[in-house]
Design a protein around this motif. Structure first.
Motif, PDB file in Angstrom:
ATOM      1  N   GLN A  50       0.822  -1.299   0.013  1.00 55.63           N
ATOM      2  CA  GLN A  50      -0.106  -0.151   0.056  1.00 55.63           C
ATOM      3  C   GLN A  50       0.792   1.315  -0.015  1.00 55.63           C
ATOM      4  O   GLN A  50       0.753   2.097  -0.825  1.00 55.63           O
ATOM      5  N   LEU A  51       1.915   0.997   1.121  1.00 50.37           N
ATOM      6  CA  LEU A  51       2.801   2.412   0.938  1.00 50.37           C
ATOM      7  C   LEU A  51       3.467   2.617  -0.540  1.00 50.37           C
ATOM      8  O   LEU A  51       3.729   3.597  -0.763  1.00 50.37           O
ATOM      9  N   LEU A  52       3.848   1.464  -0.839  1.00 49.49           N
ATOM     10  CA  LEU A  52       4.706   1.511  -2.175  1.00 49.49           C
ATOM     11  C   LEU A  52       3.767   2.112  -3.054  1.00 49.49           C
ATOM     12  O   LEU A  52       4.149   2.888  -3.927  1.00 49.49           O
ATOM     13  N   TYR A  53       2.512   1.769  -3.499  1.00 48.17           N
ATOM     14  CA  TYR A  53       1.526   2.471  -4.421  1.00 48.17           C
ATOM     15  C   TYR A  53       1.405   3.642  -3.849  1.00 48.17           C
ATOM     16  O   TYR A  53       1.408   4.657  -4.936  1.00 48.17           O
ATOM     17  N   PHE A  54       1.251   4.267  -3.057  1.00 42.28           N
ATOM     18  CA  PHE A  54       0.919   5.670  -2.606  1.00 42.28           C
ATOM     19  C   PHE A  54       2.333   6.541  -2.950  1.00 42.28           C
ATOM     20  O   PHE A  54       2.254   7.494  -3.578  1.00 42.28           O
ATOM     21  N   ALA A  55       3.384   6.006  -2.656  1.00 42.27           N
ATOM     22  CA  ALA A  55       4.685   6.545  -2.850  1.00 42.27           C
ATOM     23  C   ALA A  55       4.802   6.652  -4.556  1.00 42.27           C
ATOM     24  O   ALA A  55       5.283   7.725  -5.100  1.00 42.27           O
ATOM     25  N   GLN A  56       4.526   5.455  -5.151  1.00 41.57           N
ATOM     26  CA  GLN A  56       4.968   5.722  -6.575  1.00 41.57           C
ATOM     27  C   GLN A  56       3.765   6.751  -7.253  1.00 41.57           C
ATOM     28  O   GLN A  56       4.110   7.513  -8.162  1.00 41.57           O
ATOM     29  N   LEU A  57       2.759   6.565  -6.574  1.00 43.39           N
ATOM     30  CA  LEU A  57       1.357   7.699  -7.208  1.00 43.39           C
ATOM     31  C   LEU A  57       1.962   9.191  -7.026  1.00 43.39           C
ATOM     32  O   LEU A  57       1.729  10.021  -7.911  1.00 43.39           O
TER      33      LEU A  57
END
Lengths: 301, 436
Positions: A93-100
């Motif tokens: 989840q954190l990875l997704y938000f960071a990439q977004l």
């Protein structure tokens, strides 16, 4: 120097004005408090800065440049209404938000590891959010906001919904980020946190800005030359009409007095004739009192 | 665009990795062949073991003689009716056919008694037999040799050939094309509904769990919506792909086990001209072969995929907008109407008009209007569609997709941030009109 400059901002929903001619300057590296009662327009202002909605009129400058999608990367946002994907694992989840936010997959992975360690939640990285305790999820939520280490951190009611322990952790993180040069803009209607955290503040009521400045300036402006006096062994009766408020406790008289142009010293020497002065201090309103006063003033207009 | 890809990836993986996806994907294609297999097994095992059914016949006029078959044996007697009935009741006879002395020109009063509920096919069989017998007797009485009648029977079979624009001839057959149109139309209808609902639920989930505001501070709402629609569409395509492979495999096994040839294999053999020639004696089979040969499968597959995706994208945007406008799936019902109606209309249109006459006016309109064309056009696809109509319909569908996505995007953008407000059609219209 101001990192964020808001000029002549207007926003309305149908016939209802949310923001009317708002000018603000948010100084770099400081904590800026945005105060106002519910429905004043705080969230609208914050959403406009986050480019979630568009202003009707006005301009926002980030370091002198017009606000544009490229600035998303430099802004971290914790909305008042927040949540996470319940069935997604913490790290994913954190990875997704960071990439977004625009981080590369590699950078994002490093940041996730760093922040999970920093907030002691690394052991939970493969757990789904629905399996976490509420406090744990709150930490993850905060990490999601700061994962890309933004220059500007915007927090809408940051302490609402957080338990006291986590609120303390978050507060310390905010202070640490400020010390590292991050500009923090937070909206709140909880005044006690403002005085502790904020360097600057602005107050919005009914879509208008009613107050703006450093905490000290705001307080200075609100000084009304009022003093609190405590007298013992009062002989005779005090002249009528000069006190706002009087209490008598075990022979002590306590009252507030608002001075005109009299100097305090003259007044004190006058007071000595009536009794023994136990206390004499200026009444400086708290931010909360200023806030309530401003809201009331607005209602009378 | 990079961010849209991130959203697509998340939506895709979040669904494909779920156990329920794996389960649904694996079980669904097993269900149909399994049911087929069970039926075949039952019917095959029935045939050998079934006991001969004895039917008592009381023919008071001694006019008819029923021939026993493998399944039924007819026992003639002159028992009183009551006694024969009793034999049925105590199970000594399967049934009892009572034929009173009848007027051959107007046979009335024939009754069949049976213990269990009577099978329709048996009564049919009895009726047919008796009818044939009566006809034979009457022919004989009027002096015509029944053999002569048989000899003048003629089979007429009209081959239906469609002339293409360049004069190419194509065999058509209502049955084959009907079946193809029927199956493809239903596939698209189901796909739009199943995956459209998933889009809606996905949007509601993001909205109700309040992730949405974090998301839209990082990515434009429109990109988010697009990513979600495409991601879920990709899940659907994956599922279909797996199904096609699985169904082919399982069917081969099941059919192979029961000594049948698989339809696909037949098609392959049929497309082989020599085989086709060899099989051409059997006129019905050869007709189907020719019809199948006449269908441009490349065009059919292309048309199907185009409308499959086009229809999904067109309606997907609507489903996303509905999800954005409501707080919970139960509120969504009121807005489902405008989505359901055109889909239902095209579904019924497919059965009532299109499969009946693919080139009628109403078929034309149904297959050009973008809201109905995905289902209508694939229904027509196997019949062959004039190039101009196909191009027109496709352009309309692409245009329709942009239009619905544009409208839906406006509703979506505002809706996702609105909580706890009762939203009605008027509010939606206000959102559409709003510029920012």
């Amino acid at each position: 120097m101001s990192i964020l400059k808001i000029e002549g901002l207007y926003k309305s929903y149908g016939s209802q004005a949310a923001l009317t001619n708002i000018d603000l300057e948010i100084p770099a590296g400081k904590v800026f408090g945005l105060l106002g009662p519910n429905g004043a327009g705080k969230t609208s202002l914050i959403r406009i800065v986050n480019q979630i909605i568009e202003a009707d009129k006005g301009e926002i400058l980030v370091k002198g440049e017009s606000l544009a999608p490229k600035h998303i990367k430099h802004i971290g946002y914790l909305p008042e209404e927040r949540g996470l994907y319940k069935r997604m694992k913490v790290a994913e989840q954190l990875l997704y938000f960071a990439q977004l936010k625009g981080l590369s997959a590699n950078d994002a992975k490093k940041k996730v590891r760093y922040w999970l360690d920093k907030l002691d939640i690394a052991a939970w990285k493969d757990k789904k959010i629905e399996d976490l305790s509420k406090g744990m999820a709150q930490k993850v939520q905060f990490v999601a906001t700061v994962i890309h280490e933004p220059e500007i951190l915007i927090l809408d009611e940051p302490f609402s919904g957080f338990d006291p322990v986590n609120a303390e952790i978050i507060k310390n993180e905010i202070i640490e980020m400020k010390d590292n040069g991050t500009t923090v803009m937070l909206s709140t209607h909880r005044m006690e946190s403002v005085e502790l955290l904020c360097d600057h503040l602005a107050m919005i009521n009914k879509s208008h800005k009613v107050l703006d400045g450093s905490v000290q300036e705001v307080k200075d402006q609100a000084r009304s030359n009022t003093f609190s006096v405590m007298l013992r062994n009062v002989n005779g009766s005090l002249p009528e009409g000069i006190w706002d408020h009087k209490t008598t406790i075990e022979g002590h008289q306590e009252f507030k007095i608002k001075m005109k142009d009299d100097e305090p010293n003259i007044f004190v020497s006058e007071l000595m004739k009536y009794g023994e002065i136990l206390g004499f201090s200026e009444v400086i309103p708290t931010i909360e009192e200023i806030f309530i006063q401003k809201v009331k003033d607005n209602e009378h207009e | 665009m990079n961010k849209v890809f991130l959203v697509i990836k998340r939506e895709y993986l979040a669904r494909v990795r779920k156990k329920s996806f794996l389960l649904a994907t694996l079980i669904t294609p097993l269900v149909f062949p399994a049911i087929l297999g069970v039926f075949l097994w039952i019917s095959l095992s029935d045939e050998g073991e079934e006991a001969l059914k004895i039917i008592e016949v009381v023919d008071e006029g001694n006019q008819f003689f029923m021939e026993s078959s493998g399944q039924y044996a007819f026992s003639y007697s002159e028992l009183p009716v009551d006694e024969a009935k009793a034999m049925v009741q105590d199970g000594r006879r399967y049934g009892f056919l009572y034929i009173p002395k009848v007027d051959i020109k107007d046979p009335k009063g024939i009754v069949f008694y049976s213990g269990n509920s009577t099978s329709v096919s048996l009564v049919d069989h009895l009726e047919r037999e008796l009818k044939r017998k009566i006809e034979d007797i009457r022919l004989y009485e009027s002096g015509i040799d029944p053999g002569f009648i048989k000899s003048i029977k003629t089979d007429v079979s009209i081959s239906s050939v469609t002339l293409g624009e360049k004069g190419e001839e194509k065999m058509t057959d209502a049955g084959v094309n009907y079946a193809l149109g029927f199956v493809l139309g239903i596939l698209i209808y189901t796909f739009i509904f199943v995956y459209g609902t998933q889009i809606m639920q996905g949007v509601i989930e993001e909205k109700s769990s309040r992730i949405i505001e974090i998301l839209v501070s990082s990515i434009k709402p429109f990109q988010l919506m697009l990513g979600k629609i495409i991601g879920i569409g990709a899940v659907g395509l994956t599922q279909f792909l797996i199904w096609i492979v699985l169904i082919s495999m399982v069917s081969t096994v099941v059919m192979g086990y029961f000594g049948m040839q698989m339809p696909q294999q037949q098609v392959m053999e049929m497309t082989n001209p020599e085989m086709a020639q060899a099989m051409a004696q059997s006129s019905e089979v050869s007709k189907i072969i020719q019809v199948l040969q006449g269908i441009d499968f490349l065009q059919l597959i292309f048309t199907f995929l185009f409308y499959f995706l086009g229809g999904y994208l067109l309606y997907g945007a609507f489903f996303a907008a509905i999800g954005a406008a409501v707080d919970s799936p139960s509120d969504a019902q009121q807005f489902m109407f405008p989505v359901t109606i055109p889909l239902m209309a095209s579904y019924f249109g497919l059965f009532v008009f299109i499969l009946d006459d693919p080139s009628s006016n109403i078929s034309f309109w149904l297959s050009v209007i973008p809201f109905t064309s995905p289902i209508a056009m694939v229904g027509r696809a196997s019949f062959g569609i004039p190039a101009m109509e196909l191009i027109l319909s496709m352009l309309f569908l692409i245009g329709g997709f942009f239009f619905t996505t544009w409208i839906a995007g406006k509703i979506y953008r505002i809706g996702i941030l609105v909580h706890g407000t009762k939203v009605n059609y008027r509010t939606l219209w206000k959102w559409v009109k709003q510029n920012n």
